[in-house]
Design an enzyme around this catalytic site. Structure first.
Site, PDB file in Angstrom:
ATOM      1  N   LYS A  52       0.839  -1.203   0.000  1.00 34.49           N
ATOM      2  CA  LYS A  52       0.000   0.000   0.000  1.00 34.49           C
ATOM      3  C   LYS A  52       0.874   1.253   0.000  1.00 34.49           C
ATOM      4  O   LYS A  52       0.608   2.223  -0.717  1.00 34.49           O
ATOM      5  CB  LYS A  52      -0.943  -0.016   1.214  1.00 34.49           C
ATOM      6  N   GLN A  96      -4.788  -1.450   9.502  1.00 38.35           N
ATOM      7  CA  GLN A  96      -4.743  -2.805   8.940  1.00 38.35           C
ATOM      8  C   GLN A  96      -5.335  -3.823   9.910  1.00 38.35           C
ATOM      9  O   GLN A  96      -4.982  -3.852  11.089  1.00 38.35           O
ATOM     10  CB  GLN A  96      -3.288  -3.162   8.586  1.00 38.35           C
ATOM     11  N   ASP A 119     -11.343   2.710   3.879  1.00 39.93           N
ATOM     12  CA  ASP A 119     -11.692   1.289   3.818  1.00 39.93           C
ATOM     13  C   ASP A 119     -13.210   1.103   3.696  1.00 39.93           C
ATOM     14  O   ASP A 119     -13.676   0.016   3.362  1.00 39.93           O
ATOM     15  CB  ASP A 119     -11.268   0.597   5.128  1.00 39.93           C
TER      16      ASP A 119
HETATM   17  N1  GUN Z   1      -7.107  -6.789   6.155  1.00 34.25           N
HETATM   18  C1  GUN Z   1      -7.408  -7.535   5.074  1.00 34.25           C
HETATM   19  N2  GUN Z   1      -7.971  -6.768   4.113  1.00 34.25           N
HETATM   20  C2  GUN Z   1      -8.027  -5.518   4.596  1.00 34.25           C
HETATM   21  C3  GUN Z   1      -8.493  -4.284   4.068  1.00 34.25           C
HETATM   22  O1  GUN Z   1      -8.996  -4.176   2.943  1.00 34.25           O
HETATM   23  N3  GUN Z   1      -8.353  -3.211   4.898  1.00 34.25           N
HETATM   24  C4  GUN Z   1      -7.822  -3.301   6.148  1.00 34.25           C
HETATM   25  N4  GUN Z   1      -7.762  -2.198   6.872  1.00 34.25           N
HETATM   26  N5  GUN Z   1      -7.393  -4.426   6.659  1.00 34.25           N
HETATM   27  C5  GUN Z   1      -7.481  -5.526   5.891  1.00 34.25           C
END
Ligand code: GUN
Length: 283
Positions: A52, A96, A119
């Site tokens: 990311k 995350q 998100d």
């Molecule tokens: N963990 C797995 N997929 C995601 C996501 O799309 N966003 C976040 N914040 N955590 C994750």
């Protein structure tokens, strides 16, 4: 033989659009910024967060990474989020998941202001998605919709089966397919006759988190098969929720792992951050 839906190619197109938008915003004096928080040492989460960050930098955005130790307290994490909520250089905040068990995930997600919740996990954003009038879409389901659109795969009136009912993928995925007039079934661990239900699907989305879960006998000939799983095998190799070797000859379209849904998730995150930056600056 199925056509491969190439997430690397499609995400590159999305990222190019984002890059152009970032450049235009910078000319107006706005640099979109994304803050990514990771707590603890989960190896998969570390890889996702690094990807990311890389994507952010490649698009010209500002990226702020907060790698906190496993024993971070709820108060400390909430204080950081509060600071980021009030920081005008930060347009998007992503924490995350999964978080270490001593942290209340719901409380943490709810503490991010909805305007910066790139998100789309905050209840306010989830509710807006349910109604169909939203600012952000959750990154993985939105990335999948982008793939279907890119391949001109029609959803209207199709039997869509989603395996998995998580808040991150399964539930929002089913909603987005419904918005496009699909006939949607959501399967989960208590579903009876799972094989028969999956076999009805024109579009099958596997988000179970179990390696090679979907086998050829669960797939209707000519179905579109979307594999959300990223599972690491004992030999270190990555593998999806779909048994690719078996299912690929049966399907009409299939996403690979890696190089399928994963890159689309990140591209959508970039898009959401640009959207957030524009809204926060009334552009
Ligand atoms: N963990 C797995 N997929 C995601 C996501 O799309 N966003 C976040 N914040 N955590 C994750």
């Amino acid at each position: 033989m199925a056509k491969l839906i190439d997430g690397k190619v499609i995400s590159a197109a999305v990222k190019e659009e984002v890059k152009a938008e970032v450049s235009a915003l910078k000319q107006k004096g706005v640099t979109p910024g994304l803050a990514v928080i990771i707590v603890g040492e989960d190896p998969a989460s570390k890889v996702y967060v690094a990807n990311k960050e890389k994507a952010c930098e490649a698009s010209g955005m500002a990226s702020f990474k907060y790698a906190l130790p496993e024993n971070t307290s709820e108060e400390e994490l909430l204080a950081l989020i509060q600071k980021l909520n009030n920081d005008s250089c930060v347009n998007g905040i992503l924490c995350q998941l999964p978080l270490p068990r001593h942290l209340n995930e719901e409380l943490i997600i709810n503490s991010i202001v909805p305007e910066k919740d790139v998100d789309a996990f905050h209840p306010q954003n989830v509710g807006k998605i349910m109604i169909g009038n939203y600012d952000f879409l959750p990154c993985t389901p939105a990335g999948i919709m982008e793939m279907l659109k890119y391949e001109n795969i029609d959803i209207e009136g199709k039997e869509c089966v989603v395996i998995g009912r998580s808040n991150i993928v399964g539930k929002p995925m089913s909603m987005l397919l419904l918005h496009k007039n699909g006939t949607v079934t959501v399967c989960h661990s208590r579903t009876k006759n799972l094989k028969e239900v999956c076999k009805r699907a024109d579009i099958l989305v596997a988000a179970v988190g179990r390696a090679n879960f979907v086998t050829a006998d669960m797939v209707k000939p000519g179905a579109v098969v979307i594999d959300v799983g990223i599972n690491r095998l004992e030999n270190g190799k990555l593998c999806g929720d779909v048994n690719f070797a078996e299912v690929e000859p049966v399907a009409s379209y299939i996403t690979p792992v890696p190089g399928g849904v994963g890159p689309m998730t990140i591209a959508t995150l970039m898009k959401n951050t640009v959207t957030a930056a524009k809204k926060q600056n009334n552009i």
